[in-house]
Design a protein around this motif. Sequence first.
Motif, PDB file in Angstrom:
ATOM      1  N   GLN A 198      -1.701  -9.775  21.437  1.00 51.14           N
ATOM      2  CA  GLN A 198      -0.294  -9.912  20.802  1.00 51.14           C
ATOM      3  C   GLN A 198      -0.186 -11.167  19.805  1.00 51.14           C
ATOM      4  N   HIS A 199       0.077 -10.908  18.736  1.00 51.87           N
ATOM      5  CA  HIS A 199       0.050 -12.079  17.671  1.00 51.87           C
ATOM      6  C   HIS A 199       1.810 -12.705  17.621  1.00 51.87           C
ATOM      7  N   GLU A 219      -5.928  -8.231  10.082  1.00 48.26           N
ATOM      8  CA  GLU A 219      -5.335  -7.863  11.299  1.00 48.26           C
ATOM      9  C   GLU A 219      -6.550  -7.558  12.425  1.00 48.26           C
ATOM     10  N   ASP A 244      -7.356  -6.493  15.970  1.00 48.14           N
ATOM     11  CA  ASP A 244      -6.943  -5.513  17.272  1.00 48.14           C
ATOM     12  C   ASP A 244      -7.839  -5.627  18.346  1.00 48.14           C
ATOM     13  N   GLU A 303       4.020 -16.313  15.855  1.00 45.41           N
ATOM     14  CA  GLU A 303       3.827 -17.192  14.823  1.00 45.41           C
ATOM     15  C   GLU A 303       3.797 -18.818  15.436  1.00 45.41           C
ATOM     16  N   ASN A 330     -14.345  -6.909  10.544  1.00 52.24           N
ATOM     17  CA  ASN A 330     -13.822  -5.505  10.113  1.00 52.24           C
ATOM     18  C   ASN A 330     -14.646  -4.791   9.834  1.00 52.24           C
ATOM     19  N   ASN A 363       0.101 -19.202  15.314  1.00 50.45           N
ATOM     20  CA  ASN A 363      -0.784 -17.785  15.226  1.00 50.45           C
ATOM     21  C   ASN A 363      -1.665 -18.038  16.558  1.00 50.45           C
TER      22      ASN A 363
END
Length: 261
Positions: free
Chosen positions: A157-158, A2, A4, A160, A115, A228
Motif C-alpha cells: 500500500q502506497h 508503480e 506492485d 504519501e 519493470n 512515500n
Amino acid sequence: MEIDKFLIFEIGGKFAQFKKFYTNSSSLTYPIPPRTVLMGMVASILEENRDEYYNWLSPSNSKFGIKIINGGYGIMQCLNYLNPDNKSRTTPKRLQILKATNNKSLKYQIYFYCNDDNKYNELKERLKTGNLGYGVYLGQRQFRGYAKYIGETDNIQHIEKHCGELNSCVCMDNVMELNYDNVKLLRERIPISFKKETKAKQNGREPLDKMDIIIEEEGKKIFAFADNVLESIKAKPFMKIQNEIYPKEFLDQGRELIFKD
C-alpha cells in the motif's frame, strides 16, 4: 513507476569495501552497499555483460531498498598493488575495510523491484535455487559474499505521508522530520546510477546521479515523518510506542501535516 510487488533477499559476508565515490588514495567505505553496488550484484547473479545493464537497472526502471541486519565498522589496512608498468614493484595503498560487529557476518536485507518481468522472474528463480551466476562480491572481488532468497510480497500500500517507524534506510528527500533519540543516524551521499567512462584510455565507470540517504548505523528502526512509505496509517490512532518515543508536540505536528485539507 508503480510498484506492485518486490523480492526480498539477504546478502552478506565477513568483510566488505563499498568505496565512497569521492575518495582517492585512501579509499573509505560506506556502511552499506550503495545502489550501484546492488546493481552490480543483481547483474552478476544474472550473468549480464559489463555495461549492458545500466538502463534496465536505472532508477527509472528499478527500485532497491536496504535494511541493516548486522552492520560493521571500518578498519584501515595497507595493501600492496602491482605496478602495471613494472610488475616487480608494488605500490602501497590505504584501504578502509568494513568488518562485521560481534564476530558475526555482515548482513543486509534487500528489497528489489524492476519493470522487466523476465529479469525479475529470472532473478527470483536463481535466488531460490542458489544459482548465483558469476557470484556475489561485497564491493571488491576479494570480498566474496552470499545471497539467499527470503521471499516475495505483493501486499503493498502506497501512502504519501507517514508518521512512525521505518525498517529500511530512507532517502533524505522523503524525510520531513526525524527523531534522534536512542539511535545512531548517519547521512551519506551515495551514487545511484552510473555510465560507461568515455575518457581516453579509460575502461571504467563514473557516477551519474547521487542521493543523500539516512542510515541507522546499528540497524535499528528509524522514526520519522516521511513521504512515500509502503504502509497504511490513515485513520489509525497513535501507537503506544509512538507515544513513548515521540514528544506530544512532534506527533501533533505530524498528524496535522498528514490529515490537513
